[in-house]
Design a protein around this motif. Structure first.
Motif, PDB file in Angstrom:
ATOM      1  N   ALA A   4       0.677  -1.331  -0.015  1.00  0.00           N
ATOM      2  CA  ALA A   4      -0.097  -0.133  -0.111  1.00  0.00           C
ATOM      3  C   ALA A   4       0.766   1.168   0.104  1.00  0.00           C
ATOM      4  N   GLN A  18      -1.926   4.431   8.374  1.00  0.00           N
ATOM      5  CA  GLN A  18      -0.782   3.297   8.344  1.00  0.00           C
ATOM      6  C   GLN A  18      -0.919   2.566   9.663  1.00  0.00           C
ATOM      7  N   LEU A  21      -4.031  -0.075   9.198  1.00  0.00           N
ATOM      8  CA  LEU A  21      -3.613  -0.946   8.078  1.00  0.00           C
ATOM      9  C   LEU A  21      -2.705  -2.116   8.429  1.00  0.00           C
ATOM     10  N   VAL A  27      -1.426  -6.119   5.276  1.00  0.00           N
ATOM     11  CA  VAL A  27      -0.828  -4.919   4.559  1.00  0.00           C
ATOM     12  C   VAL A  27       0.394  -4.688   4.816  1.00  0.00           C
ATOM     13  N   VAL A  29       2.737  -1.149   4.241  1.00  0.00           N
ATOM     14  CA  VAL A  29       2.913   0.014   3.913  1.00  0.00           C
ATOM     15  C   VAL A  29       4.209   0.218   3.403  1.00  0.00           C
ATOM     16  N   PRO A  48       3.002  -0.107  -5.797  1.00  0.00           N
ATOM     17  CA  PRO A  48       1.815  -0.641  -4.973  1.00  0.00           C
ATOM     18  C   PRO A  48       0.826  -1.264  -5.633  1.00  0.00           C
ATOM     19  N   VAL A  50      -2.280  -1.092  -4.041  1.00  0.00           N
ATOM     20  CA  VAL A  50      -3.283  -0.034  -3.537  1.00  0.00           C
ATOM     21  C   VAL A  50      -2.791   1.315  -3.142  1.00  0.00           C
ATOM     22  N   PHE A  52      -3.877   4.559  -1.255  1.00  0.00           N
ATOM     23  CA  PHE A  52      -5.058   5.475  -0.366  1.00  0.00           C
ATOM     24  C   PHE A  52      -4.754   6.869  -0.744  1.00  0.00           C
ATOM     25  N   LEU A 113     -10.445  -3.626   1.981  1.00  0.00           N
ATOM     26  CA  LEU A 113      -9.439  -4.696   1.640  1.00  0.00           C
ATOM     27  C   LEU A 113     -10.043  -6.017   1.059  1.00  0.00           C
TER      28      LEU A 113
END
Length: 376
Positions: A4, A18, A21, A27, A29, A48, A50, A52, A113
């Motif tokens: 992510a 963060q 997640l 996930v 980050v 990534p 995904v 955000f 997710l």
């Protein structure tokens, strides 16, 4: 693990997202940025799954950043995070995976997710399958040879916009050009809104039909990305170009490729801008079909020659030479009635519909044929 990338100009909100997640355990980050420009620079290297994005950011807002991110990381899903719900339609117009309101709740984030995992699974399935777009005669989609449900375009404009982007696939078409072509009578602001709405409708129609095609926005224009998509006209022409000289061993391949040609390019719609491509593909088909028919005649396969010439005059009714060649084959088979009927059909076609006379060489052949047969 899901990779992510987070972008939010509010540092506290960024840290909370963060932490939330990472606590979910699925996930990682790989990058968190308060400056969207820095995020855009770093995104390709982070690759990534995904992204955000906060919508309300200074200098460049989330909508603008999303368009740029989609070009830099086309495989990444976009999730908008904002304190306002006024942007929902705009967000999904950009094919966002989800739209989450602040303050973000853990249960809501879990649903996001889950959507991401589902989307990844569909992409994997799509990569294993072959999607074909057929544009001979009309636009249809097939998956692994099975027809998909026909797309119900919201408007004729939406249908034509998709067809035009397909015609110019993988090339940028400027918004100004599209506006001038589609709505020349409207002022620029109103036409821009209509274009925006029409692109949204096209994207939604594709999405609702389960068609994984992307229309990307870039440099004040739109691009239909068709990498990995099979297109019937392209595959057909590849097959034609790969054919060796016709002979007894390969003529069935010629027959199969000619049968694959199910109609003229976008023939049901009559788009003027498609006419040159329509004529080009038609000429290729006609050249190959005529060659096949001549092969059948020279090799004594007269019934097959008749079938091929009949197909030619059906798809190209004003191709006079094919009518004459068909009459000659009927004559070789001793079918006088068929010769008479074909000659009459050609007369009616040219005289009644076009108000023109038959070419003199066809009249001369027919009169000579009639004279010979009447004397027998």
């Amino acid at each position: 693990m899901i990779q992510a990338l987070l972008v939010d100009d509010e540092r506290l909100a960024l840290m909370k997202l963060q932490l939330m997640l990472e606590e979910l355990g699925t996930v990682t980050v790989t990058g968190a940025f308060t400056d969207p420009s820095e995020a855009l620079s770093a995104a390709p290297g982070l690759d990534p799954d995904v992204i955000f994005l906060d919508i309300e950011m200074p200098e460049i807002n989330g909508m603008q950043a999303a368009e740029l991110m989609q070009n830099l990381c086309p495989e990444a899903s976009i999730v908008f995070v904002t304190a306002y719900n006024d942007y929902a339609v705009d967000a999904f117009e950009l094919n966002a995976l989800d739209y989450v309101l602040k303050p973000v709740r853990r249960d809501r984030l879990q649903k996001t997710l889950q959507r991401l995992e589902s989307a990844k699974a569909q992409v994997t399935l799509g990569n294993q399958s072959k999607l074909m777009l057929r544009c001979m005669q009309s636009i249809r989609f097939e998956l692994d040879g099975q027809p998909l449900q026909s797309i119900r375009w919201r408007t004729l404009k939406a249908q034509e916009v998709f067809a035009y982007l397909l015609h110019n696939r993988n090339r940028l078409i400027s918004k100004d050009y599209l506006i001038e072509w589609l709505w020349p009578e409207l002022d620029y602001k109103k036409a821009s809104t209509l274009l925006y709405t029409t692109i949204y409708q096209v994207r939604q129609c594709l999405k609702q039909s389960g068609i994984e095609l992307q229309i990307n926005s870039a440099n004040e224009g739109y691009v239909l990305e068709t990498v990995g998509l099979l297109i019937d006209t392209v595959e057909w022409e590849k097959g034609i170009l790969a054919l060796p000289e016709i002979n007894e061993k390969n003529y069935t391949e010629y027959v199969q490729l000619l049968d694959f040609y199910s109609g003229d390019y976008l023939g049901d719609y009559g788009y003027i801008w498609a006419e040159s491509e329509r004529q080009r593909l038609r000429a290729i088909w006609l050249h190959q079909a005529t060659g096949l028919a001549e092969f059948f005649v020279s090799s004594g396969k007269l019934p097959a020659a008749v079938t091929t010439y009949q197909r030619i005059v059906l798809l190209q009714p004003y191709f006079e030479q094919a009518h004459l060649d068909l009459m000659k084959v009927y004559d070789s088979m001793g079918d006088r009635i068929a010769v008479e009927q074909q000659y009459t059909k050609l007369c009616n076609l040219l005289n009644r519909e076009l108000n023109i006379e038959l070419p003199s060489h066809i009249i001369d052949w027919y009169e000579n044929w009639k004279h010979i047969n009447l004397s027998i």
